[in-house]
Scaffold this motif. Structure first.
Motif, mmCIF file in Angstrom:
data_model
loop_
_atom_site.group_PDB
_atom_site.id
_atom_site.type_symbol
_atom_site.label_atom_id
_atom_site.label_comp_id
_atom_site.label_asym_id
_atom_site.label_seq_id
_atom_site.Cartn_x
_atom_site.Cartn_y
_atom_site.Cartn_z
ATOM 1 N N ALA A 56 -24.091 -0.268 45.129
ATOM 2 C CA ALA A 56 -22.840 0.475 45.567
ATOM 3 C C ALA A 56 -21.603 -0.380 45.121
ATOM 4 C CB ALA A 56 -22.764 0.426 47.166
ATOM 5 N N LEU A 57 -21.450 -1.576 45.339
ATOM 6 C CA LEU A 57 -20.508 -2.520 44.681
ATOM 7 C C LEU A 57 -20.211 -1.965 43.228
ATOM 8 C CD1 LEU A 57 -20.848 -5.654 46.224
ATOM 9 C CD2 LEU A 57 -19.185 -4.183 46.906
ATOM 10 N N LEU A 58 -21.097 -1.730 42.553
ATOM 11 C CA LEU A 58 -20.908 -1.164 41.132
ATOM 12 C C LEU A 58 -20.437 0.232 40.988
ATOM 13 C CD1 LEU A 58 -24.143 -2.791 39.264
ATOM 14 C CD2 LEU A 58 -21.521 -3.683 39.191
ATOM 15 N N SER B 222 -26.799 4.807 46.156
ATOM 16 C CA SER B 222 -27.190 3.696 47.209
ATOM 17 C C SER B 222 -27.573 4.378 48.323
ATOM 18 C CB SER B 222 -26.186 2.715 47.314
ATOM 19 O OG SER B 222 -25.812 1.985 46.399
ATOM 20 N N LEU C 242 -26.430 -2.707 48.160
ATOM 21 C CA LEU C 242 -25.223 -3.247 48.092
ATOM 22 C C LEU C 242 -24.777 -3.563 46.765
ATOM 23 C CD1 LEU C 242 -22.892 -4.302 49.747
ATOM 24 C CD2 LEU C 242 -24.059 -6.445 49.659
ATOM 25 N N ILE C 243 -25.290 -4.331 45.870
ATOM 26 C CA ILE C 243 -25.149 -4.265 44.515
ATOM 27 C C ILE C 243 -24.824 -3.101 43.802
ATOM 28 C CG2 ILE C 243 -25.816 -5.240 42.225
ATOM 29 C CD1 ILE C 243 -27.443 -7.605 43.805
ATOM 30 N N TRP D 173 -22.389 4.446 44.600
ATOM 31 C CA TRP D 173 -22.845 4.680 46.054
ATOM 32 C C TRP D 173 -23.902 5.806 46.218
ATOM 33 C CZ3 TRP D 173 -21.125 8.721 48.359
ATOM 34 C CH2 TRP D 173 -20.066 9.478 47.867
#
Length: 138
Positions: free
Chosen positions: A36-38, A44, A33-34, A41
């Motif tokens: 992907a948020l950066l 991820s 998740l971290i 994705w």
């Protein structure tokens, strides 16, 4: 000889160590998740497949009654090696257009894959410890 059941009987279902499976999946999901948020994705998605397979493998191994030292060492080494190989291929695919031999990417794969695997397993351990603590509180 193999341990196949007699004809007409079904084989016992594969057992999984629930705390190991849950700890690894939760930890992996948080790290992914971290990532992907950066904005990474695609990494991820690739990581999600790795986390699912490696978590299931570890849960299956740790569901056994007893593990020898060799089995336990292999249980840790195989997912680590998988992470390193995955990073070798990811780093090699990024490339700068210059053809380089495959072994050239081994060092970067080790440098990135090893800390990723260790961070995942240490946070999975924290999740397992939290779950065990929560069970004693109930």
């Amino acid at each position: 000889m193999t341990d196949l059941p007699p004809v007409g009987e079904t084989a016992p279902r594969a057992r999984l160590d629930r705390p190991v499976l849950v700890g690894n999946l939760v930890s992996g999901a948080l790290w992914l998740l971290i990532l992907a948020l950066l904005g990474a994705w695609p990494l991820s998605l690739i990581g999600a497949a790795y986390v699912a397979v490696a978590s299931t493998f570890l849960a299956r191994v740790y569901a056994r009654e007893r593990l020898s030292r060799k089995q336990e060492a292999l249980a840790w080494a195989l997912p680590w090696l998988g992470a390193v190989v995955l990073w070798i291929f990811l780093i090699a695919s990024i490339g700068d257009g210059v053809a380089a031999p495959a072994w050239f990417h081994v060092w970067p794969g080790l440098v990135v894959g090893t800390p990723c695997y260790l961070a995942w397993q240490l946070s999975a351990l924290a999740v397992r410890q939290f779950l065990a603590w929560r069970e004693t509180q109930e």
